[in-house]
Scaffold this motif. Sequence first.
Motif, PDB file in Angstrom:
ATOM      1  N   GLU A 134     -30.073 -80.047  13.778  1.00 22.68           N
ATOM      2  CA  GLU A 134     -30.842 -79.131  14.621  1.00 22.68           C
ATOM      3  C   GLU A 134     -30.782 -77.713  14.050  1.00 22.68           C
ATOM      4  O   GLU A 134     -29.997 -77.419  13.154  1.00 22.68           O
ATOM      5  CB  GLU A 134     -30.252 -79.088  16.042  1.00 22.68           C
ATOM      6  N   TRP A 135     -31.607 -76.856  14.609  1.00 23.59           N
ATOM      7  CA  TRP A 135     -31.583 -75.420  14.331  1.00 23.59           C
ATOM      8  C   TRP A 135     -31.293 -74.729  15.646  1.00 23.59           C
ATOM      9  O   TRP A 135     -31.908 -75.055  16.670  1.00 23.59           O
ATOM     10  CB  TRP A 135     -32.932 -74.957  13.772  1.00 23.59           C
ATOM     11  N   ARG A 136     -30.369 -73.801  15.652  1.00 24.27           N
ATOM     12  CA  ARG A 136     -29.989 -73.097  16.877  1.00 24.27           C
ATOM     13  C   ARG A 136     -30.211 -71.603  16.725  1.00 24.27           C
ATOM     14  O   ARG A 136     -29.969 -71.051  15.659  1.00 24.27           O
ATOM     15  CB  ARG A 136     -28.526 -73.371  17.233  1.00 24.27           C
ATOM     16  N   GLY A 137     -30.680 -70.981  17.790  1.00 31.01           N
ATOM     17  CA  GLY A 137     -30.920 -69.548  17.790  1.00 31.01           C
ATOM     18  C   GLY A 137     -31.334 -69.116  19.180  1.00 31.01           C
ATOM     19  O   GLY A 137     -30.809 -69.612  20.175  1.00 31.01           O
ATOM     20  N   GLN A 138     -32.323 -68.218  19.235  1.00 29.69           N
ATOM     21  CA  GLN A 138     -32.829 -67.730  20.511  1.00 29.69           C
ATOM     22  C   GLN A 138     -34.342 -67.804  20.522  1.00 29.69           C
ATOM     23  O   GLN A 138     -34.984 -67.712  19.470  1.00 29.69           O
ATOM     24  CB  GLN A 138     -32.392 -66.292  20.752  1.00 29.69           C
ATOM     25  N   ILE A 139     -34.888 -67.960  21.723  1.00 29.80           N
ATOM     26  CA  ILE A 139     -36.336 -67.947  21.901  1.00 29.80           C
ATOM     27  C   ILE A 139     -36.669 -66.929  22.981  1.00 29.80           C
ATOM     28  O   ILE A 139     -36.005 -66.856  24.013  1.00 29.80           O
ATOM     29  CB  ILE A 139     -36.898 -69.349  22.243  1.00 29.80           C
ATOM     30  N   TYR A 140     -37.688 -66.132  22.704  1.00 35.56           N
ATOM     31  CA  TYR A 140     -38.132 -65.097  23.635  1.00 35.56           C
ATOM     32  C   TYR A 140     -39.469 -65.519  24.223  1.00 35.56           C
ATOM     33  O   TYR A 140     -40.377 -65.927  23.492  1.00 35.56           O
ATOM     34  CB  TYR A 140     -38.284 -63.757  22.907  1.00 35.56           C
ATOM     35  N   ASP A 141     -39.587 -65.431  25.538  1.00 38.15           N
ATOM     36  CA  ASP A 141     -40.832 -65.754  26.230  1.00 38.15           C
ATOM     37  C   ASP A 141     -41.505 -64.451  26.636  1.00 38.15           C
ATOM     38  O   ASP A 141     -41.077 -63.804  27.590  1.00 38.15           O
ATOM     39  CB  ASP A 141     -40.539 -66.607  27.458  1.00 38.15           C
ATOM     40  N   PRO A 142     -42.566 -64.041  25.928  1.00 39.63           N
ATOM     41  CA  PRO A 142     -43.210 -62.768  26.258  1.00 39.63           C
ATOM     42  C   PRO A 142     -43.889 -62.768  27.631  1.00 39.63           C
ATOM     43  O   PRO A 142     -44.115 -61.706  28.199  1.00 39.63           O
ATOM     44  CB  PRO A 142     -44.228 -62.556  25.136  1.00 39.63           C
ATOM     45  N   LYS A 143     -44.178 -63.942  28.181  1.00 39.22           N
ATOM     46  CA  LYS A 143     -44.817 -64.004  29.502  1.00 39.22           C
ATOM     47  C   LYS A 143     -43.837 -63.624  30.610  1.00 39.22           C
ATOM     48  O   LYS A 143     -44.227 -63.032  31.611  1.00 39.22           O
ATOM     49  CB  LYS A 143     -45.400 -65.391  29.752  1.00 39.22           C
ATOM     50  N   SER A 144     -42.561 -63.957  30.424  1.00 41.47           N
ATOM     51  CA  SER A 144     -41.550 -63.623  31.431  1.00 41.47           C
ATOM     52  C   SER A 144     -40.671 -62.448  31.007  1.00 41.47           C
ATOM     53  O   SER A 144     -39.988 -61.860  31.839  1.00 41.47           O
ATOM     54  CB  SER A 144     -40.658 -64.839  31.710  1.00 41.47           C
ATOM     55  N   GLY A 145     -40.664 -62.156  29.717  1.00 38.94           N
ATOM     56  CA  GLY A 145     -39.797 -61.096  29.205  1.00 38.94           C
ATOM     57  C   GLY A 145     -38.348 -61.520  29.078  1.00 38.94           C
ATOM     58  O   GLY A 145     -37.459 -60.695  28.945  1.00 38.94           O
ATOM     59  N   LYS A 146     -38.098 -62.837  29.084  1.00 42.70           N
ATOM     60  CA  LYS A 146     -36.726 -63.348  29.045  1.00 42.70           C
ATOM     61  C   LYS A 146     -36.435 -64.037  27.710  1.00 42.70           C
ATOM     62  O   LYS A 146     -37.320 -64.605  27.086  1.00 42.70           O
ATOM     63  CB  LYS A 146     -36.494 -64.339  30.180  1.00 42.70           C
ATOM     64  N   THR A 147     -35.168 -63.976  27.317  1.00 41.45           N
ATOM     65  CA  THR A 147     -34.688 -64.620  26.101  1.00 41.45           C
ATOM     66  C   THR A 147     -33.737 -65.738  26.494  1.00 41.45           C
ATOM     67  O   THR A 147     -32.909 -65.579  27.393  1.00 41.45           O
ATOM     68  CB  THR A 147     -33.964 -63.600  25.198  1.00 41.45           C
ATOM     69  N   TYR A 148     -33.868 -66.869  25.791  1.00 40.81           N
ATOM     70  CA  TYR A 148     -33.062 -68.046  26.083  1.00 40.81           C
ATOM     71  C   TYR A 148     -32.406 -68.555  24.797  1.00 40.81           C
ATOM     72  O   TYR A 148     -32.904 -68.313  23.691  1.00 40.81           O
ATOM     73  CB  TYR A 148     -33.941 -69.170  26.650  1.00 40.81           C
ATOM     74  N   ARG A 149     -31.342 -69.308  24.964  1.00 45.10           N
ATOM     75  CA  ARG A 149     -30.744 -70.035  23.845  1.00 45.10           C
ATOM     76  C   ARG A 149     -31.751 -71.103  23.435  1.00 45.10           C
ATOM     77  O   ARG A 149     -32.420 -71.690  24.292  1.00 45.10           O
ATOM     78  CB  ARG A 149     -29.436 -70.673  24.331  1.00 45.10           C
ATOM     79  N   SER A 150     -31.874 -71.344  22.139  1.00 45.56           N
ATOM     80  CA  SER A 150     -32.878 -72.298  21.672  1.00 45.56           C
ATOM     81  C   SER A 150     -32.278 -73.330  20.725  1.00 45.56           C
ATOM     82  O   SER A 150     -31.389 -73.018  19.931  1.00 45.56           O
ATOM     83  CB  SER A 150     -34.009 -71.552  20.961  1.00 45.56           C
TER      84      SER A 150
END
Length: 137
Positions: free
Chosen positions: A92-108
């Motif tokens: 797998e690849w691990r990092g972060q994902i940002y959702d511009p619609k909500s303005g929130k960042t999540y673990r990915s």
Amino acid sequence: MKKSVLAFAALLLASPLLAAQPVEGRWVTEERDAVITIGDCGKSLCGRITKFLVAPPQGVNQRDVNNRNASLRNRKLLGMPVLTGLTEDGDEWRGQIYDPKSGKTYRSIIRRLNASTLQVKGCLGPFCQTQTWKRAR
């Protein structure tokens, strides 16, 4: 001796199977509203919005108006990284994902399922939401 050489050779051949499949390239989001290009960003991979397939509410010059950090709200969405810090971890690849619609960042957690399909997870604590992205043509 012969068995140990064969066992070592089998281990060497099996090791690449544990490696993550490359995720670089152009991918269409599950909502089919944008193309994300994943590529090298120094010590890790990142994914940037490189094309809108559906124009955002304020047009192609849409700014990151939902960002929780007020100092980032003036940056353009086009060209902005939404996947950051992607590093290989087993298959797998691990990092972060940002959702511009909500303005929130999540673990990915990202995994290539086959040549044309990418599984993208955004996680908050133990809870994850999964999307399937298709390779852009």
